[in-house]
Design a protein around this motif. Structure first.
Motif, PDB file in Angstrom:
ATOM      1  N   UNK A 189       0.866  -1.180   0.000  1.00  0.00           N
ATOM      2  CA  UNK A 189       0.000   0.000   0.000  1.00  0.00           C
ATOM      3  C   UNK A 189       0.901   1.227   0.000  1.00  0.00           C
ATOM      4  N   UNK A 190       1.294   1.696  -1.186  1.00  0.00           N
ATOM      5  CA  UNK A 190       2.283   2.769  -1.254  1.00  0.00           C
ATOM      6  C   UNK A 190       1.731   4.178  -1.035  1.00  0.00           C
ATOM      7  N   UNK A 191       0.454   4.302  -0.713  1.00  0.00           N
ATOM      8  CA  UNK A 191      -0.096   5.655  -0.606  1.00  0.00           C
ATOM      9  C   UNK A 191       0.314   6.332   0.697  1.00  0.00           C
ATOM     10  N   UNK A 192       0.526   7.613   0.610  1.00  0.00           N
ATOM     11  CA  UNK A 192       0.873   8.445   1.759  1.00  0.00           C
ATOM     12  C   UNK A 192      -0.363   9.178   2.265  1.00  0.00           C
ATOM     13  N   UNK A 193      -1.322   9.423   1.363  1.00  0.00           N
ATOM     14  CA  UNK A 193      -2.529  10.198   1.671  1.00  0.00           C
ATOM     15  C   UNK A 193      -3.739   9.286   1.805  1.00  0.00           C
ATOM     16  N   UNK A 194      -4.762   9.758   2.517  1.00  0.00           N
ATOM     17  CA  UNK A 194      -6.043   9.052   2.529  1.00  0.00           C
ATOM     18  C   UNK A 194      -6.656   9.173   1.138  1.00  0.00           C
ATOM     19  N   UNK A 195      -7.671   8.392   0.882  1.00  0.00           N
ATOM     20  CA  UNK A 195      -8.358   8.468  -0.407  1.00  0.00           C
ATOM     21  C   UNK A 195      -9.173   9.750  -0.538  1.00  0.00           C
ATOM     22  N   UNK A 196      -9.513  10.370   0.569  1.00  0.00           N
ATOM     23  CA  UNK A 196     -10.368  11.554   0.557  1.00  0.00           C
ATOM     24  C   UNK A 196      -9.534  12.839   0.535  1.00  0.00           C
ATOM     25  N   UNK A 197     -10.193  13.924   0.197  1.00  0.00           N
ATOM     26  CA  UNK A 197      -9.585  15.248   0.265  1.00  0.00           C
ATOM     27  C   UNK A 197     -10.700  16.274   0.403  1.00  0.00           C
ATOM     28  N   UNK A 198     -10.326  17.474   0.743  1.00  0.00           N
ATOM     29  CA  UNK A 198     -11.285  18.577   0.803  1.00  0.00           C
ATOM     30  C   UNK A 198     -10.843  19.614  -0.210  1.00  0.00           C
ATOM     31  N   UNK A 199     -11.809  20.152  -0.960  1.00  0.00           N
ATOM     32  CA  UNK A 199     -11.499  21.230  -1.901  1.00  0.00           C
ATOM     33  C   UNK A 199     -12.629  22.244  -1.837  1.00  0.00           C
ATOM     34  N   UNK A 200     -12.258  23.513  -1.721  1.00  0.00           N
ATOM     35  CA  UNK A 200     -13.218  24.601  -1.634  1.00  0.00           C
ATOM     36  C   UNK A 200     -12.771  25.724  -2.547  1.00  0.00           C
ATOM     37  N   UNK A 201     -13.710  26.317  -3.246  1.00  0.00           N
ATOM     38  CA  UNK A 201     -13.368  27.489  -4.050  1.00  0.00           C
ATOM     39  C   UNK A 201     -13.322  28.695  -3.112  1.00  0.00           C
ATOM     40  N   UNK A 202     -12.378  29.567  -3.341  1.00  0.00           N
ATOM     41  CA  UNK A 202     -12.208  30.733  -2.466  1.00  0.00           C
ATOM     42  C   UNK A 202     -11.899  31.964  -3.300  1.00  0.00           C
TER      43      UNK A 202
END
Length: 146
Positions: A107-120
């Motif tokens: 399992x070579x991933x460093x990040x979770x599968x999720x993320x947050x993105x918001x326009x600003x």
């Protein structure tokens, strides 16, 4: 503060996204050394996609990015590129440090599968809504009869 616009061949734009990426299992693994390397990787990915990383910060288990996005980009593909490139490099270069937190070699991933993105940025949403709504008022043009 005045909005800064960028230009492309047929476009003028100002698109800013606040992105939050979380370390796998919310482990507190992001050191200052990892942060510096992450910033280098994120800058390179953004440059390749005609974007600008304008702000970058971290806590021990997540990072915040403020990205000035070029309209050619698909947001999920941009974030996927940021996550995959950084994960691959961080897991390789900090392998000895990270193996105490991430023991699954397959399992070579460093990040979770999720993320947050918001326009600003720009005008508040309510003002934009008011402006758009005001555009649908009919305009009557009086033509003179000659």
């Amino acid at each position: 503060m005045k909005t800064q616009f960028r230009k492309a061949s047929h476009t003028v734009f100002s698109i800013h996204l606040h992105v939050v990426l979380i370390a796998k299992y919310r482990k507190e693994v992001i050191t200052q050394e990892i942060l510096v390397r992450l910033q280098e990787v994120f800058n390179r990915v953004c440059e390749k996609r005609k974007c600008l990383l304008t702000e970058f910060s971290r806590e021990e288990n997540h990072v915040h990015l403020l990205i000035d996005v070029h309209p050619d980009n698909n947001i999920s593909q941009l974030i996927g590129s940021l996550k995959s490139a950084s994960s691959r490099i961080i897991r390789k270069e900090f392998q000895d440090y990270l193996k105490q937190y991430y023991w699954k070699e397959k399992d070579p991933s460093f990040w979770t599968d999720t993320y947050s993105v918001n326009s600003v940025g720009g005008a508040p949403l309510e003002i934009v809504k008011e402006y758009i709504h005001s555009q649908d008022k009919p305009v009557h043009i009086m033509l003179s009869k000659t």
